[in-house]
Structure formats: C-alpha cells, structure tokens
Design a protein around this motif. Structure first.
Motif, PDB file in Angstrom:
ATOM      1  N   ALA A 138      46.583   1.449  33.527  1.00 25.47           N
ATOM      2  CA  ALA A 138      45.900   2.282  34.092  1.00 25.47           C
ATOM      3  C   ALA A 138      46.601   3.056  35.052  1.00 25.47           C
ATOM      4  N   TYR A 139      46.315   4.374  35.076  1.00 22.33           N
ATOM      5  CA  TYR A 139      47.434   5.313  35.872  1.00 22.33           C
ATOM      6  C   TYR A 139      46.935   5.946  37.210  1.00 22.33           C
ATOM      7  N   GLU A 140      45.684   5.658  37.436  1.00 24.24           N
ATOM      8  CA  GLU A 140      45.133   6.145  38.453  1.00 24.24           C
ATOM      9  C   GLU A 140      45.754   5.856  39.914  1.00 24.24           C
ATOM     10  N   THR A 141      46.003   6.730  40.816  1.00 25.16           N
ATOM     11  CA  THR A 141      46.713   6.753  42.029  1.00 25.16           C
ATOM     12  C   THR A 141      45.419   5.927  43.068  1.00 25.16           C
ATOM     13  N   PRO A 142      45.817   5.356  44.335  1.00 26.99           N
ATOM     14  CA  PRO A 142      44.886   4.696  44.911  1.00 26.99           C
ATOM     15  C   PRO A 142      43.907   5.799  45.360  1.00 26.99           C
ATOM     16  N   ASP A 170      49.770  10.357  24.184  1.00 25.30           N
ATOM     17  CA  ASP A 170      50.499  11.528  24.801  1.00 25.30           C
ATOM     18  C   ASP A 170      50.020  11.463  26.325  1.00 25.30           C
ATOM     19  N   ASP A 171      48.960  11.180  26.558  1.00 27.95           N
ATOM     20  CA  ASP A 171      48.383  11.152  28.087  1.00 27.95           C
ATOM     21  C   ASP A 171      49.279  10.240  28.895  1.00 27.95           C
ATOM     22  N   GLY A 184      56.384  10.196  36.778  1.00 23.94           N
ATOM     23  CA  GLY A 184      56.812   9.277  37.508  1.00 23.94           C
ATOM     24  C   GLY A 184      55.867   8.068  37.841  1.00 23.94           C
ATOM     25  N   ARG A 185      54.623   8.170  37.271  1.00 19.96           N
ATOM     26  CA  ARG A 185      53.776   7.308  37.556  1.00 19.96           C
ATOM     27  C   ARG A 185      53.907   5.900  36.900  1.00 19.96           C
ATOM     28  N   LYS A 186      53.750   4.943  37.497  1.00 17.55           N
ATOM     29  CA  LYS A 186      53.918   3.538  36.915  1.00 17.55           C
ATOM     30  C   LYS A 186      52.590   2.982  36.889  1.00 17.55           C
ATOM     31  N   PRO A 187      52.092   2.468  35.528  1.00 15.19           N
ATOM     32  CA  PRO A 187      50.756   1.868  35.617  1.00 15.19           C
ATOM     33  C   PRO A 187      50.565   0.428  36.151  1.00 15.19           C
ATOM     34  N   LEU A 237      30.958  -5.716  36.834  1.00 19.61           N
ATOM     35  CA  LEU A 237      32.258  -5.782  37.511  1.00 19.61           C
ATOM     36  C   LEU A 237      33.206  -4.772  37.094  1.00 19.61           C
ATOM     37  N   SER A 238      34.040  -4.374  37.895  1.00 17.01           N
ATOM     38  CA  SER A 238      35.190  -3.822  37.555  1.00 17.01           C
ATOM     39  C   SER A 238      36.239  -4.828  36.948  1.00 17.01           C
ATOM     40  N   ASP A 239      36.861  -4.167  36.005  1.00 17.31           N
ATOM     41  CA  ASP A 239      37.966  -4.865  35.303  1.00 17.31           C
ATOM     42  C   ASP A 239      39.116  -4.871  36.534  1.00 17.31           C
ATOM     43  N   PRO A 240      39.419  -6.243  36.706  1.00 13.10           N
ATOM     44  CA  PRO A 240      40.235  -6.597  37.876  1.00 13.10           C
ATOM     45  C   PRO A 240      41.703  -6.293  37.582  1.00 13.10           C
ATOM     46  N   VAL A 241      42.637  -5.907  38.309  1.00 11.06           N
ATOM     47  CA  VAL A 241      43.979  -5.467  38.384  1.00 11.06           C
ATOM     48  C   VAL A 241      44.576  -6.847  38.394  1.00 11.06           C
ATOM     49  N   LEU A 242      45.612  -7.146  37.444  1.00 14.55           N
ATOM     50  CA  LEU A 242      46.399  -8.461  37.468  1.00 14.55           C
ATOM     51  C   LEU A 242      47.654  -7.996  37.791  1.00 14.55           C
ATOM     52  N   ILE A 243      48.392  -7.001  37.648  1.00 12.38           N
ATOM     53  CA  ILE A 243      49.604  -6.357  37.968  1.00 12.38           C
ATOM     54  C   ILE A 243      49.631  -4.947  38.573  1.00 12.38           C
ATOM     55  N   ARG A 244      50.351  -4.892  39.655  1.00 13.38           N
ATOM     56  CA  ARG A 244      50.505  -3.793  40.432  1.00 13.38           C
ATOM     57  C   ARG A 244      51.342  -3.004  39.562  1.00 13.38           C
ATOM     58  N   GLY A 245      51.289  -1.438  40.036  1.00 14.10           N
ATOM     59  CA  GLY A 245      52.168  -0.486  39.670  1.00 14.10           C
ATOM     60  C   GLY A 245      53.643  -0.695  39.761  1.00 14.10           C
ATOM     61  N   ASP A 246      54.259  -1.744  40.763  1.00 15.86           N
ATOM     62  CA  ASP A 246      55.521  -1.844  41.100  1.00 15.86           C
ATOM     63  C   ASP A 246      55.954  -3.256  40.018  1.00 15.86           C
ATOM     64  N   GLY A 247      54.913  -3.994  39.265  1.00 19.22           N
ATOM     65  CA  GLY A 247      55.244  -4.848  38.462  1.00 19.22           C
ATOM     66  C   GLY A 247      54.904  -6.400  38.878  1.00 19.22           C
ATOM     67  N   THR A 248      54.564  -6.144  40.350  1.00 19.52           N
ATOM     68  CA  THR A 248      54.300  -7.518  40.886  1.00 19.52           C
ATOM     69  C   THR A 248      52.995  -7.953  40.479  1.00 19.52           C
ATOM     70  N   PHE A 249      52.808  -9.378  40.657  1.00 21.61           N
ATOM     71  CA  PHE A 249      51.437  -9.974  40.140  1.00 21.61           C
ATOM     72  C   PHE A 249      50.421 -10.108  41.500  1.00 21.61           C
ATOM     73  N   LEU A 250      49.189  -9.466  41.187  1.00 25.88           N
ATOM     74  CA  LEU A 250      48.363 -10.174  42.191  1.00 25.88           C
ATOM     75  C   LEU A 250      47.972 -11.588  42.011  1.00 25.88           C
TER      76      LEU A 250
END
Length: 445
Positions: A97-101, A130-131, A139-142, A170-183
């Motif tokens: 997912a590519y949305e910004t905060p 394409d999106d 330059g967005r990181k997912p 519930l929202s689908d939880p984020v498991l990996i941040r945009g910088d590649g680190t794990f939650l």
C-alpha cells in the motif's frame, strides 16, 4: 499440560512496574505447570534499541529471580521473518500500500465525519501494475498490509473468558513499514511459532491485536497459542503510571534497597483476590498463582504500600538469610544484633546505621545532665544480658522518681542519639558498659 511462555521487552529503555508485572505473571504460571519461561528481546528497532538497555533488562530480571530457560534476540532472526513475508506474499495475504501518513489521516477523518468506523478501505488492492510503478517513480516506498479474512475470530481468554471479534470490522494491519522494517506483529508471531509458545500472557491493552494475530498464526500454518490478557496497573490514586518516575522502575527499586522478593510479592498479588503479603519464595508464589484470582479492574500500584511490604518482609527474615549480606556491609553483630534491629528496618541498608549506633562513635543527646549522671552511677557491672535494662532502669526510677517517658526517653537519647529505635533491652548489651558510660556523661563514644 505443557507450558512455554515468553516475556518480550524491547531494549529501548529499562523495565518498570507495568511490564515487570507481565514478566512475573508469565514466570509464575510457567513454573506452577513445570514449564519454560523464555526471555525474548524485541530489538528490531535499530535506532532505539541498545546493548546497554538489553543488559539492564537482563540484570533487572535476574535480580528479581525470574530465571529464564532460554534467551532469544529478534535481531538474530531476520532471515526467518523474511521467509514468512515471502510465504504470505505467495498466498496473497500480504499486499503493498502506498498511502502516505497524511493521506491515511485524511481518509480517517472523512470516515469519522460520515459516522463510519475508521477502517482502511483496501484501496491498495485496486491498484494496477501501472499505478504501483507510478508511485515507485515518485519515490514512494510501500508499506505492507496483512489481508484479514472477514470472519468472526473466537478465543477463550485465560482471564477475560470467551472473546470474539469480527475481523471484517478491522483494518488490515501493517506488518512492514515503508523503510522495510518490521512492526511488532509478524516477528512476534513467527517467534511464537518457532519457540513453541503455548500461552501468550500480556496486558489487556493488547486485546485488540489478538484477532489479527490469530489469523496470522493460521496463515503461517500454525495453531495459535492460548491468550490471556491481565488487568493493567495504575497509580495509587488511579492515575496513569509514568515511565519517567524512577521509583516505578526496577532499577530505581534496586537502588532504593528494596528486596526483590518484596517487589515480586507485591506485583504478583495486587489486582488479585489474594492478600498483599510477603512470601517466603518464588515457589510459594507460583503455587498460589491462578488466573481466576485476577481482577478485571485496574490494579493500583502504590510505592508507599510496596515499601511497607518490604519492611514487613525484612522483619520476618531469619539471620541466616541476611548474614552474608550484613557481613559484606561490615555489620558483624551476628544474630543478636539482627534480632535487635530487624523490626526497625525499612531496607537492609538501615542496619548499617544501627550498627554505627552500637559500635560508635556517636554524639549522645543529653537533655538532663544531672539525670544522666545519676543513671551512669547506677550502671551495673558486666556481663550484661536482656535483663540488664530492666534491672538498671528500676534502680534509676527508684533513685530519681522518674517513670514512663521521663525515665526512658532521656536514656534512649543519651545511649543512641535517636528518639526512637530498637528495644534497649536488646541493644544495651551490644553497646556495652564502657560506651554507655561515656555517652551518659555526654562524651562521643
């Protein structure tokens, strides 16, 4: 029942009352069942995690007597998490997912304004190749979200009873941040699977995380462990605990001189139906542990109450339990001294002050020189025992007519320099005739 539990602090700070209570509950539950207590250091936060904090956490846990059977560092297991990520991607359960905060916050506000729950709308699932390429070109990181199955998730909570959550709400939880680190979620679940964790016991602030984690266990082909969510701690007046309050940190409690068994006894019994009392050992505490005793209401952590419990524990300790520690402090009065002073100690270090009173030199407080001179003249010859004080003060009373406080208070001030303290029938033989005589005459001795 086979039991394996874990305590999983992040080495981004020292332990405090709140998280050490979770460690104690885990350890007691495991030991009662003859199981394993594992220490897991959640050190994937490279910016905030330090080796110094990790060592401090281990020192605190060891000081409390919570011996772990195994220690694991998440930073050593990154390859396992990467493998789990690939498995989830292949299953279609992990998506970028590519949305910004800022964009996510705007969506949240719009949903709330429309009276809807702020649940992620899964817009990222509608993106084309394409999106995604366009976002990457910007330059967005997912960040990567775990796709929940829209179904009821049910578990029997060890503390709260039967629980169920509609994962579709519930929202689908984020498991990996945009910088590649794990939650927290993915490494924790992978570790629990690999370590064979049978029970996850934690604070009730984690209840909301449980349904997504159960689905993640199942997606990775594992049976989820049992979960238990205990009540949280608040301050003596019901206020939130401050992590900046050093009196609530295990390091602060150690520096204050509190007994580890007093800290564990207190943390294990507040918020339960058991009375708050000192216990002889961790084994006794473990045997008494039962989830059914835990209250659902917040548990009040009162530092003053802990200090009183610490004093009560000290007052009951036999000399054999403290002999080596007293000797390390230069207190060599033996069992007679310990029996004399233990009832007046708040922490063990206080014994040094009373040893100084016994051995001197101290500056006596002589309020009535004439009265003390008479008392000095009436001091009996040695050897002295516990009967000496009674016989001597009877003679002083007969000679001066003083009685009650007028008799005993000036003698205590002269002999000890303090208005209160241990019974002088026990302390006087330790002070000895030579020192007592000088002090009654106003001389430092």
């Amino acid at each position: 029942m086979s039991v394996t539990v874990r305590f999983a602090p992040s080495p981004t700070g020292r332990l405090h009352a709140g998280n050490i209570r979770t460690a104690i509950i885990n350890a007691l539950f495991a030991w009662k069942a003859g199981g394993k207590f594992i220490l897991r250091l959640d050190d994937t936060d490279k910016e905030r995690s330090t080796e110094e904090f990790a060592r401090g956490i281990e020192e605190d846990i060891a000081w409390l007597g919570l011996a772990w059977s195994e220690k694991v560092k998440q930073s050593d297991r990154l390859a396992r998490y990467d493998a789990a990520v690939e498995t989830l991607k292949e299953m279609g359960r992990l998506y970028p997912a590519y949305e910004t905060p800022e964009e996510l916050e705007l969506k949240r506000k719009r949903q709330l304004a429309r009276g809807r729950p702020p649940v992620y709308d899964r817009a990222a699932l509608e993106l084309t190749d394409d999106d995604r390429a366009a976002f990457e070109a910007e330059g967005r990181k997912p960040h990567w979200r775990f796709k929940l199955e829209p179904r009821d998730v049910v578990w029997e909570d060890l503390v709260r009873g039967r629980q169920h959550v509609d994962a579709g709400s519930l929202s689908d939880p984020v498991l990996i941040r945009g910088d590649g680190t794990f939650l927290y979620t993915l490494p924790s679940v992978v570790d629990d699977i690999d370590l064979g964790i049978t029970h996850v016991i934690r604070g009730e602030d984690h209840v909301a995380n449980t349904a997504p984690q159960i689905q993640l266990f199942e997606a990775l082909g594992a049976v989820a462990p049992d979960f238990g969510h205990h009540n949280l701690l608040v301050g003596a007046e019901g206020q939130a605990l401050s992590k900046r309050d050093k009196s609530l940190s295990i390091q602060g409690m150690r520096e204050e001189g509190l007994e580890p068994l007093a800290v564990v006894s207190y943390a294990a019994t507040i918020g339960t139906s058991d009375p708050i009392a000192p216990h002889d050992s961790l084994d006794v505490l473990a045997e008494a542990f039962d989830f059914a005793k835990l209250s659902r209401a917040p548990a009040r952590f009162d530092v003053h109450e802990l200090r009183l419990l610490n004093a009560k524990l000290l007052h009951a300790l036999p000399f054999s339990d403290v002999a080596a520690r007293l000797e390390e402090q230069g207190v060599t009065g033996g069992e007679a001294f310990w029996d004399a002073v233990r009832g007046n100690l708040d922490v063990l270090d206080d014994a040094k002050g009373w040893w100084s009173v016994v051995t001197g030199p101290i500056e006596p407080v002589v309020e009535d020189p004439d009265f003390c001179a008479v008392a000095a003249d009436l001091l009996p010859s040695e050897p002295w025992d516990e009967g000496t004080w009674s016989a001597w003060t009877a003679d002083v009373k007969a000679k001066t007519g003083a009685k009650g406080k007028a008799l005993f208070h000036p003698l205590r001030l002269a002999l000890t320099g303090r208005p209160n303290g241990p019974e002088l029938k026990q302390l006087l033989p330790l002070i000895g005739r030579e020192r007592a005589l000088k002090r009654l005459r106003g001389e430092a001795a």
